[in-house]
Write a protein that holds these residues in place. Structure first.
Motif, short mmCIF file in Angstrom:
data_model
loop_
_atom_site.label_atom_id
_atom_site.label_comp_id
_atom_site.label_asym_id
_atom_site.label_seq_id
_atom_site.Cartn_x
_atom_site.Cartn_y
_atom_site.Cartn_z
N THR A 91 8.01 -0.98 3.08
CA THR A 91 8.51 -1.52 1.74
C THR A 91 7.36 -1.97 1.03
OG1 THR A 91 10.32 -2.76 2.89
CG2 THR A 91 9.61 -3.57 0.81
N LEU A 92 6.26 -2.48 1.49
CA LEU A 92 5.11 -2.34 0.60
C LEU A 92 4.44 -1.08 0.02
CD1 LEU A 92 2.29 -4.04 -0.47
CD2 LEU A 92 1.26 -3.51 1.71
N VAL A 93 4.33 -0.17 0.67
CA VAL A 93 3.88 1.08 0.29
C VAL A 93 4.96 1.73 -0.80
CG1 VAL A 93 3.55 3.68 0.77
CG2 VAL A 93 2.95 2.13 2.25
N LYS A 94 6.26 1.37 -0.64
CA LYS A 94 7.28 1.84 -1.61
C LYS A 94 7.28 1.17 -2.74
CE LYS A 94 12.17 2.37 -1.82
NZ LYS A 94 13.48 2.22 -1.40
N GLU A 95 6.79 0.03 -2.82
CA GLU A 95 6.87 -0.88 -4.03
C GLU A 95 5.47 -0.57 -4.61
OE1 GLU A 95 7.96 -5.11 -4.01
OE2 GLU A 95 9.83 -4.45 -2.65
N LEU A 96 4.36 -0.34 -3.99
CA LEU A 96 3.12 0.09 -4.72
C LEU A 96 3.43 1.24 -5.37
CD1 LEU A 96 0.73 -1.19 -1.94
CD2 LEU A 96 0.61 -1.64 -4.21
N HIS A 97 4.04 2.31 -4.78
CA HIS A 97 4.16 3.53 -5.65
C HIS A 97 5.21 3.44 -6.68
CE1 HIS A 97 3.44 6.30 -1.69
NE2 HIS A 97 2.61 6.02 -2.18
N ALA A 98 6.00 2.46 -6.65
CA ALA A 98 6.97 2.41 -8.03
C ALA A 98 6.01 1.66 -8.96
CB ALA A 98 8.06 1.39 -7.56
N ALA A 99 4.99 1.05 -8.61
CA ALA A 99 4.04 0.46 -9.68
C ALA A 99 2.99 1.63 -10.18
CB ALA A 99 3.58 -0.76 -9.16
N GLY A 100 3.11 2.79 -9.53
CA GLY A 100 2.12 3.69 -9.90
C GLY A 100 0.75 3.47 -9.21
N ILE A 101 0.69 3.13 -8.03
CA ILE A 101 -0.49 2.66 -7.05
C ILE A 101 -0.39 3.45 -6.03
CG2 ILE A 101 -1.99 0.77 -6.07
CD1 ILE A 101 -0.60 -1.16 -7.89
N GLU A 102 -1.42 4.06 -5.57
CA GLU A 102 -1.52 4.82 -4.46
C GLU A 102 -2.01 3.88 -3.41
OE1 GLU A 102 -2.03 9.46 -5.57
OE2 GLU A 102 -3.78 8.50 -4.93
N VAL A 103 -1.80 4.21 -2.02
CA VAL A 103 -2.27 3.66 -0.85
C VAL A 103 -3.20 4.62 0.00
CG1 VAL A 103 -1.71 2.38 1.12
CG2 VAL A 103 -0.10 2.36 -0.96
N ILE A 104 -4.40 4.24 0.06
CA ILE A 104 -5.36 4.79 1.06
C ILE A 104 -5.49 3.96 2.40
CG2 ILE A 104 -7.92 5.60 1.19
CD1 ILE A 104 -7.80 6.68 -1.40
N LEU A 105 -5.70 4.21 3.57
CA LEU A 105 -5.79 3.58 4.67
C LEU A 105 -7.17 3.71 5.13
CD1 LEU A 105 -2.71 3.88 6.69
CD2 LEU A 105 -3.17 2.27 4.88
N ASP A 106 -8.00 2.91 5.44
CA ASP A 106 -9.46 2.93 6.12
C ASP A 106 -9.21 2.85 7.48
OD1 ASP A 106 -11.73 2.44 6.95
OD2 ASP A 106 -12.23 0.70 5.95
N VAL A 107 -9.31 4.07 8.07
CA VAL A 107 -8.95 4.54 9.49
C VAL A 107 -10.38 4.61 10.47
CG1 VAL A 107 -6.90 5.68 8.90
CG2 VAL A 107 -8.96 6.92 8.93
N VAL A 108 -10.11 4.28 11.66
CA VAL A 108 -11.34 4.08 12.47
C VAL A 108 -11.00 5.14 13.88
CG1 VAL A 108 -12.82 2.51 13.81
CG2 VAL A 108 -11.58 1.91 11.74
#
Length: 693
Positions: free
Chosen positions: A265-282
């Motif tokens: 839901t967080l990712v979906k709403e960030l996308h709706a606001a025009g904001i991409e999501v990058i994850l810091d992966v280890v």
């Protein structure tokens, strides 16, 4: 004739009965637990195990519900696969038990007494609420669970924002809203971050880079606070337990097993606001540590496959945390690729930043590879085709590949040389102007052929001083970490302006504010991809601690009252981002020397000498010209300005030495210069001019 849909499926019936359950030989792929008609398919890899069990638990139960040994006929190659019928996916926890040799000198560390977490578990229980102390004595403290693929994404699709248009904002999910001042309904959670999306959108950032959200155990830290005696935590989360599982302790609904839906839901709403999501992966190390660490998953399933081992069977430690994942082993390569595909397909993630990514191009013996297969495979994978791939192009064993990281036309890098050069210039070090020019132009010396967007430019990040502390402390102050101030970097290239830490001196405070504005102005007018650290726009402080990996408290949390205290800085940062977005000349993806001219105190005469502490540049593209002058000198200078295009004159956009609100002019309100061909730049300040009719 019977239709295909009405036919009975032969594979939906058991052929064997084990421990009271109907079972049949399973499918070796995909690995992990997968719903199939009438049951659940379990598949696990181990090349060296001699026997394998599936261990079933009722949710929360201490002891197993049942243990089902895989018959020899259920093994295909090195994969144990079994379909179990009659299980309820939503009320089931599971693990594996592997028997095999314990011969560390040959790389084997099997322990049949341990119930192991599935490396491919889509969800993990045991860390359901942040801060609860784990019961490490119960069988399998981190138990695997299934996730039903029933989330409604609607029309959500990848935003695919061009890299040159990004403004990245690095943040810690918990720390961003955990402070009481955040005002959100569920502090420290994905849901809490959702409530701050309007703030992010108003600031102007269009990409968030989330520090690790894969499941980890925050209690994986043996140290205590040296004064209070309170346990210190693994607050940052760089010791992964479950690579396919979102951190339950970051979910307001984690205790109900709903962390996957909350994060989606967080990712979906960030996308709706025009904001991409990058994850810091280890992927460079795991929470199992060295030979003294716990056996959680990989070590107990196939230690020799998953870890880099010396000829004597000890762990190579290129990560600085006790072990190093054997990333270029074919099985491990498939694991990494499967994990990233999972986050892209199931969670709609837009990109990844790889921690200590230089490790990913090491051979099993640690030797750097000229053509590392993992990096090439990630670069060309069809599922990851449009993902951003960003490397932290160094590791803890001295392999430094900034500018030389194997890119395959796809990889960008955290540009550590940009950070160091800008910091040294800001504190007026000699001999920095020439290299600063290269960094402002997108580091063509490092990224020729790759373009300016291969450079992720930053002055601060989670690892190191905040922007406020960069201008308020000469030295790190990590005593609260319980390591005698020995942890954290010593080469911070910081300057306190005349007093160490907090001060009431108005002159020093004004200088610090100006220096923070200088850093932001340089960053957001440089070619490349700018990255801000969350809270820098409101002068967040960690009181000089440059390694708050263990501080789950107000030292790390974002104090939202600073938005009022430092409204001047917030406005300046927001205006800079708006200005960058409005002017393509600042966002050119190509290294275009014809579009940049260099200047000094006199137009067209840059001073490249070691004693120089002033640099100006003019960016010229069709239809616009922007002039930026940066003075790190302790003296003011009268700048002779280059003549802009015919029919235009220079207008003042920003002057970091001016009092707010005159430090930044709003679009359309830029002030024409009183003297068109000159400008007096104050000590330690930055000026931005725009040519307008």
């Amino acid at each position: 004739m019977t239709s295909l849909d009405s036919r009975e499926r032969i594979d939906a019936y058991p052929t064997h009965h084990i421990a009271g359950y109907g079972v049949r030989a399973g499918h070796p792929l995909p690995f992990g637990a997968t719903l199939v008609p009438g049951g659940i398919n379990f598949s696990v890899y181990s090349d060296r195990a001699t026997r394998m069990w599936l261990v079933l638990f009722e949710p929360g139960a201490r002891e197993p519900l049942a243990e089902l040994e895989f018959p020899p006929s259920f093994r295909i190659g090195s994969v144990y696969a079994m379909t179990v019928f009659g299980l309820e996916a939503e009320s089931l926890e599971y693990g594996f038990r592997a028997e095999g040799p314990f011969a560390p000198e040959r790389g084997d560390r099997f322990d049949v007494s341990k119930v192991l977490t599935d490396p491919y578990a889509r969800m993990i229980s045991g860390r359901d609420e942040w801060g609860t102390v784990p019961d490490r004595d119960r069988p399998c403290p981190y138990r695997s669970r299934l996730v039903l693929d029933d989330f409604d994404w609607g029309d959500d699709a990848p935003l695919r924002i061009p890299a040159e248009d990004l403004v990245v904002y690095e943040l810690h999910v918990r720390g961003f809203t955990r402070h009481p001042s955040s005002g959100v309904s569920a502090p420290g959670t994905y849901a809490g971050l959702r409530e701050k999306i309007p703030y992010l959108k108003d600031l102007g950032v269009n990409c968030v880079e989330l520090m690790p959200v894969f499941e980890f155990d925050e209690h994986d830290n043996p140290r205590s606070h040296p004064v209070t005696g309170e346990p210190l935590l693994d607050y940052w989360g760089y010791n992964t337990i479950g690579f396919f599982s979102p951190k339950a302790g970051y979910a307001a609904t984690g205790r109900f097993g709903m962390q996957a839906d909350e994060f989606k839901t967080l990712v979906k709403e960030l996308h709706a606001a025009g904001i991409e999501v990058i994850l810091d992966v280890v992927f460079n190390h795991t929470a199992e540590g060295n030979e003294r660490g716990p056996t959680i998953s990989f070590r107990g399933l196939d230690n020799a496959t998953y870890y880099m081992l010396t000829p004597a069977g000890d762990y190579y430690n290129f990560s600085g945390t006790g072990n190093t994942v054997n990333c270029n082993h074919p099985v491990v390569r498939d694991f990494v690729l499967g994990c990233l595909r999972h986050w892209v397909s199931q969670y709609h993630i837009d990109g990844f930043r790889f921690d200590l990514a230089a490790i990913l191009d090491r051979a099993p013996d640690g030797t750097p590879l000229a053509n590392p297969p993992l990096l090439e495979q990630l670069a060309h994978d069809p599922v990851l085709r449009h993902c951003k791939l960003i490397a932290e192009a160094w590791d803890a064993a001295g392999l430094y590949e900034v500018g030389t990281f194997p890119a395959y036309g796809r990889w960008a890098e955290w540009n550590g040389k940009y950070r160091d050069t800008v910091r040294r210039f800001l504190k007026s070090d000699a001999g920095t102007v020439a290299e600063l020019a290269t960094r402002l132009a997108g580091s063509p010396d490092l990224y020729t052929g790759r373009g300016a967007t291969a450079s992720v430019n930053f002055v601060t990040a989670h690892d190191g001083f905040t922007l406020h502390d960069l201008v308020a402390y000469n030295d790190k102050h990590n005593e609260a970490n319980g390591e005698g101030n020995a942890d954290g970097a010593n080469d911070n290239n910081s300057w306190n302006g005349g007093a160490e830490g907090p001060t009431d001196d108005p002159e020093i405070l004004r200088l610090r504010m100006r220096q923070m504005k200088n850093a932001l102005a340089i960053l957001l007018t440089s070619q490349g991809v700018p990255m801000l650290l969350a809270g820098d726009e409101i002068a967040r402080t960690q009181l000089g601690n440059n390694n708050t990996y263990c501080q789950d408290n107000e030292l790390s949390w974002l104090d939202w009252s600073l938005r009022d205290t430092h409204a001047e800085l917030h406005r300046f940062a927001r205006s800079l981002i708006t200005f960058r977005r409005a002017h393509p000349a600042l966002r050119s993806a190509a290294h275009s020397p014809d579009g940049i001219s260099w200047h000094g105190v006199r137009a067209w005469e840059p001073d490249w000498s070691p004693e120089s502490r002033l640099l100006a540049l003019m960016r010229s593209t069709e239809g616009e010209q922007i002039y930026v002058a940066m003075n790190a000198h302790w003296e003011a200078h009268d700048l002779q300005l280059p003549r802009p295009e015919s029919g235009t004159t220079w207008h003042l956009v920003a002057d970091t030495a001016a009092a707010s609100p005159y430090d930044f002019r709003e679009p359309g309100d830029e002030a024409p210069l009183t003297v068109p061909d000159s400008y007096r730049i104050a000590t330690r300040s930055t000026v931005i001019l725009l040519a307008r009719a």
